[in-house]
Design an enzyme around this catalytic site. Structure first.
Site, mmCIF file in Angstrom:
data_model
loop_
_atom_site.group_PDB
_atom_site.id
_atom_site.type_symbol
_atom_site.label_atom_id
_atom_site.label_comp_id
_atom_site.label_asym_id
_atom_site.label_seq_id
_atom_site.Cartn_x
_atom_site.Cartn_y
_atom_site.Cartn_z
ATOM 1 N N HIS A 65 42.580 36.277 40.087
ATOM 2 C CA HIS A 65 41.774 35.048 40.130
ATOM 3 C C HIS A 65 42.662 33.825 39.873
ATOM 4 O O HIS A 65 42.543 32.805 40.544
ATOM 5 C CB HIS A 65 40.705 35.059 39.028
ATOM 6 C CG HIS A 65 39.683 36.146 39.141
ATOM 7 N ND1 HIS A 65 39.604 37.184 38.251
ATOM 8 C CD2 HIS A 65 38.682 36.349 40.032
ATOM 9 C CE1 HIS A 65 38.597 37.979 38.573
ATOM 10 N NE2 HIS A 65 38.013 37.502 39.657
ATOM 11 N N GLY A 105 33.892 36.123 37.146
ATOM 12 C CA GLY A 105 34.415 36.074 35.781
ATOM 13 C C GLY A 105 35.222 37.294 35.388
ATOM 14 O O GLY A 105 35.615 38.095 36.228
HETATM 15 P P1 AMP Z 1 35.346 38.571 41.899
HETATM 16 O O1 AMP Z 1 35.353 37.915 40.556
HETATM 17 O O2 AMP Z 1 35.702 40.009 41.863
HETATM 18 O O3 AMP Z 1 34.097 38.267 42.691
HETATM 19 O O4 AMP Z 1 36.525 37.893 42.708
HETATM 20 C C1 AMP Z 1 36.591 36.501 42.883
HETATM 21 C C2 AMP Z 1 37.663 36.208 43.889
HETATM 22 O O5 AMP Z 1 38.919 36.708 43.427
HETATM 23 C C3 AMP Z 1 37.394 36.888 45.242
HETATM 24 O O6 AMP Z 1 37.721 35.984 46.282
HETATM 25 C C4 AMP Z 1 38.336 38.065 45.205
HETATM 26 O O7 AMP Z 1 38.740 38.501 46.487
HETATM 27 C C5 AMP Z 1 39.513 37.510 44.434
HETATM 28 N N1 AMP Z 1 40.308 38.587 43.836
HETATM 29 C C6 AMP Z 1 39.865 39.631 43.111
HETATM 30 N N2 AMP Z 1 40.890 40.458 42.769
HETATM 31 C C7 AMP Z 1 42.009 39.918 43.307
HETATM 32 C C8 AMP Z 1 43.388 40.299 43.320
HETATM 33 N N3 AMP Z 1 43.821 41.399 42.716
HETATM 34 N N4 AMP Z 1 44.260 39.502 43.977
HETATM 35 C C9 AMP Z 1 43.829 38.370 44.609
HETATM 36 N N5 AMP Z 1 42.545 37.958 44.633
HETATM 37 C C10 AMP Z 1 41.643 38.713 43.990
#
Ligand code: AMP
Length: 273
Positions: free
Chosen positions: A29, A23
């Protein structure tokens, strides 16, 4: 958009493209979701701040949460299902399979955050059991996580196609992260240094081919005392072990703290003969 806290029989039999998140959604995301939507399956986004992957309880508590804003963004993007389970639904029965992230899971980020990747793989495995997706997408931003998930899916022979999303950055080069909103404006500028270090190290490595020299030179040019580097490694992207002369697909990973907030980043590139 359907908003479910538990997955009922309504989702059974549907071919789903799954985008797990914690989130506080940002454009990183959203790019994963846009990517997933191009495949024509129903999309399901989960939002679950997984306590098992935080080795520091204050980090877990201050992790940003904003379900109302997330709901609006996902609704606007045309996501089919938003899944927001509570902890009891995920871990309530004692039958949850605790996954060991192995040797690589204990290195780099796993060394600095003991148990982190066991927690990540455990929740991803549990979410896969509940959602039963056909495809799922993860960001390259969390490179070690992506590597371990791909290995896990391969080793366990799970019938789930894993996709990868490119890293989305701000104009300063800083990789977008939910944690960035915990930084001051000055902190955001400082954090842009992570990407500059990655770029410098890549250049020196390509020029000299020497790993130690590259890392030392980069760390020496890192004079911003507000950027506290935890690690900087040049790895072989195919094995996630330290790069060698045979390495052709390289990845440089970095972690550091700015204003007490832990940030990670990486770049990958081909090594020409
Ligand atoms: P998180 O909410 O941080 O667990 O991230 C959820 C998904 O979004 C994970 O697969 C992350 O690798 C991806 N994600 C987070 N930050 C980025 C970003 N800057 N660019 C691309 N994907 C991202």
């Amino acid at each position: 958009m359907k908003h479910l806290n538990q997955l009922d029989s309504e989702i059974n039999g549907q071919e789903l493209f799954f985008i797990p998140t914690m989130g506080s959604l940002h454009k990183g995301h959203l790019s994963l979701i846009e990517n997933a939507k191009t495949f024509g399956l129903k999309t399901i986004v989960s939002i679950f701040v997984n306590p098992k992957q935080f080795n520091d309880s204050s980090d877990y508590e201050k992790y940003p949460r904003d379900l109302e804003r997330d709901f609006q963004s996902l609704n606007q993007l045309g996501v089919d299902i938003l899944f927001t389970p509570n902890e009891d639904y995920i871990y309530g029965d004692n039958l949850v399979n605790v996954v060991d992230s192995g040797n690589i899971g204990k290195k780099y980020e796993g060394n600095s955050r003991p148990g982190h990747f066991d927690g990540v793989l455990t929740v991803v495995n549990r979410l896969f059991e509940l959602v039963k997706p056909k495809k799922a997408i993860f960001g390259k931003k969390d490179a070690q996580q992506l590597f371990l998930i791909k290995e896990y899916v391969k080793n366990e022979k799970l019938d789930i196609e894993i996709h990868e999303g490119d890293i989305i950055r701000d104009s300063n080069g800083l990789a977008l992260s939910s944690r960035n909103q915990l930084l001051s404006n000055n902190g955001l500028v400082t954090a842009g240094g992570l990407k500059r270090h990655l770029d410098t190290l890549k250049e020196i490595y390509i020029e000299t081919g020497s790993i130690n020299e590259s890392v030392n030179k980069t760390l020496n040019t890192c004079q911003d005392s507000k950027l506290d580097i935890d690690y900087l490694h040049i790895l072989d992207k195919d094995t996630f072990d330290e790069a060698t002369e045979e390495t052709r697909n390289a990845i440089i990973i970095i972690a550091g703290k700015v204003e007490g907030i832990r940030l990670i980043d990486n770049i990958d590139f081909k090594v020409e003969l």
